[in-house]
Design an enzyme around this catalytic site. Sequence first.
Site, PDB file in Angstrom:
ATOM      1  N   LYS A 140       0.482   5.607   8.233  1.00 16.20           N
ATOM      2  CA  LYS A 140       1.094   5.803   6.913  1.00 16.20           C
ATOM      3  C   LYS A 140       0.009   5.922   5.838  1.00 16.20           C
ATOM      4  CE  LYS A 140       1.891   2.260   4.410  1.00 16.20           C
ATOM      5  NZ  LYS A 140       2.271   1.057   3.662  1.00 16.20           N
TER       6      LYS A 140
ATOM      7  N   LYS B 217      -7.255   1.435  -2.882  1.00 15.81           N
ATOM      8  CA  LYS B 217      -6.892   1.039  -1.517  1.00 15.81           C
ATOM      9  C   LYS B 217      -7.101   2.213  -0.562  1.00 15.81           C
ATOM     10  CE  LYS B 217      -5.295  -1.442   1.902  1.00 15.81           C
ATOM     11  NZ  LYS B 217      -4.001  -2.108   2.066  1.00 15.81           N
TER      12      LYS B 217
ATOM     13  N   THR C 125       0.871  -1.175   0.000  1.00 19.18           N
ATOM     14  CA  THR C 125       0.000   0.000   0.000  1.00 19.18           C
ATOM     15  C   THR C 125       0.901   1.215   0.000  1.00 19.18           C
ATOM     16  OG1 THR C 125      -1.791  -1.130   1.126  1.00 19.18           O
ATOM     17  CG2 THR C 125      -1.749   1.272   1.279  1.00 19.18           C
TER      18      THR C 125
END
Lengths: 307, 307
Positions: free
Chosen positions: A250, A182, A107
């Site tokens: 993140k 995502k 990701t």
Amino acid sequence: MNPTQTEITPENTRIGWIGTGVMGASMCRHLMHAGYQTTLFNRTKAKAQPLIDLGAGWVDNPAQVAAASDIVFTIVGFPNDVKQTLLGDDGVLSGLAAGGTIVDMTTSQPALAQEIAAAAAAKNCSALDAPVSGGDVGARGAALSIMVGGPKDEFHRLLPLFSLMGRTIQYQGLAGSGQHTKMVNQILIATGMIGVCEALLYGFKAGLNLESVLKSVSAGAAGSWSLSNMAPRLLKGDYQPGFFIEHFIKDMGIALEEAKRMNLSLPGLSLAEQLYLATAAQGHSKSGTQALLLALAKLSNVDWKEN
Amino acid sequence: MNPTQTEITPENTRIGWIGTGVMGASMCRHLMHAGYQTTLFNRTKAKAQPLIDLGAGWVDNPAQVAAASDIVFTIVGFPNDVKQTLLGDDGVLSGLAAGGTIVDMTTSQPALAQEIAAAAAAKNCSALDAPVSGGDVGARGAALSIMVGGPKDEFHRLLPLFSLMGRTIQYQGLAGSGQHTKMVNQILIATGMIGVCEALLYGFKAGLNLESVLKSVSAGAAGSWSLSNMAPRLLKGDYQPGFFIEHFIKDMGIALEEAKRMNLSLPGLSLAEQLYLATAAQGHSKSGTQALLLALAKLSNVDWKEN
């Protein structure tokens, strides 16, 4: 699929795999079980040992993985790791022959995925961004959702490989679209988790029996995967990571950065990021995302552990 | 159940019903279809006419409903309506004989539910708070979740009636607990809806095909009832109310008021309330809760209708 292309099989295709953490190790194992010859690299060799014992080859850097492979999969940590692994001096692209394919399943940033795609194209290679959701359980059970961006014909060509790792495999558009998808996934989870935690704290302070409350609210319009899976853990005081808060921070950072670039205000996601930063500050960066409840509890001086 | 009590049947129990809006009319109809003699009152008589045509008796105020009934159900609009209907001059308690039972199914204040329970007890009557979730579809299909607070033996005695209206019927504790549980439900929905709307706007601005995105994200950890049911409506530009924003604003106000009383900070719910106030200010108080997306779109000058 381009009708001139041969279908991918273990006989005609060599696999490279970089990143053998909890997710990557399970995903790579599925390809190896299907018979694919695999060459590995990982920052910490010990984590790759079980796959080496299964027959995977070990080399010393990403470029060497690429030199021994037709298709190289990466699933590493942060965008900087992705950049170093793929575009760095000993990176995948420096070792990959023309016609090779990169599949980054980390990701990571949509903009970086586009940069990688352009760099790959300049070397007559292809790149797909293919982040996943489903966690360690989905990786072990080959039940991941795989969200793919990049050249559509390349997506179709690699479907036999994705199908060994996932259950929901969806093409989302040009380079970066897998990563953007995502981000949609993470926005949903982040803001939804605030609701789960605030709802439990409200019920707790109101003196309700929370097991009984969950029976009333889980099956209807308030229901969600997070409620069904995380609320029971919270009621047991289980903050073990299905997904680390530091990784979630993140992801939220990437989504907010992209949203800023697109001139899009996301007040809910921004609040989620702040609350998760607080959760990490309170010592929970390696806890699971459900530990958000503890930061909200501390905020109002609620002694949740008495629950 | 108290073994000395007779089981409730259409032969030994007269029903009163106050509030024949979209929800109440369907719920009352289920009791009538089971054979219960029913006396009605509603602020707008026209809305009760279909039930009168089915054989329900009509009277001119809540006290007269109570005088003709053993058990009186109410499902009206706002807490002030509940207070007026039950405790007012011509209210239910002024007409109810000793031994009678009040069941308020309005989503209302936990503190008011406690006040009603005390007033009922002072007249040797009982009161349950029993708000529902499941919307008009759940009401029509007798598939509601009914969250009940009040005396436990009275809950058990009335189970045959609740079972005619709902599928998930759960006792939650003493007076007010049904309302508190409904607040838990609304907190989950409110904050979750921010996530659904922000996620769709992010995907839209990123140029993704949102139908395809939903295939990737709906079945996993990001999944929820709101995503599965509201996102498809939003993609079609359908803002029709399953549940009115003006009622949702009422519910969030109650939850935040109770949270304040309990010294509990709920930043996510507070943000949801502010965003819903903005949605209402933009002319959507009678739209469905999914119209929250339009306020978030306007915030960033996104032309969602081009979607």
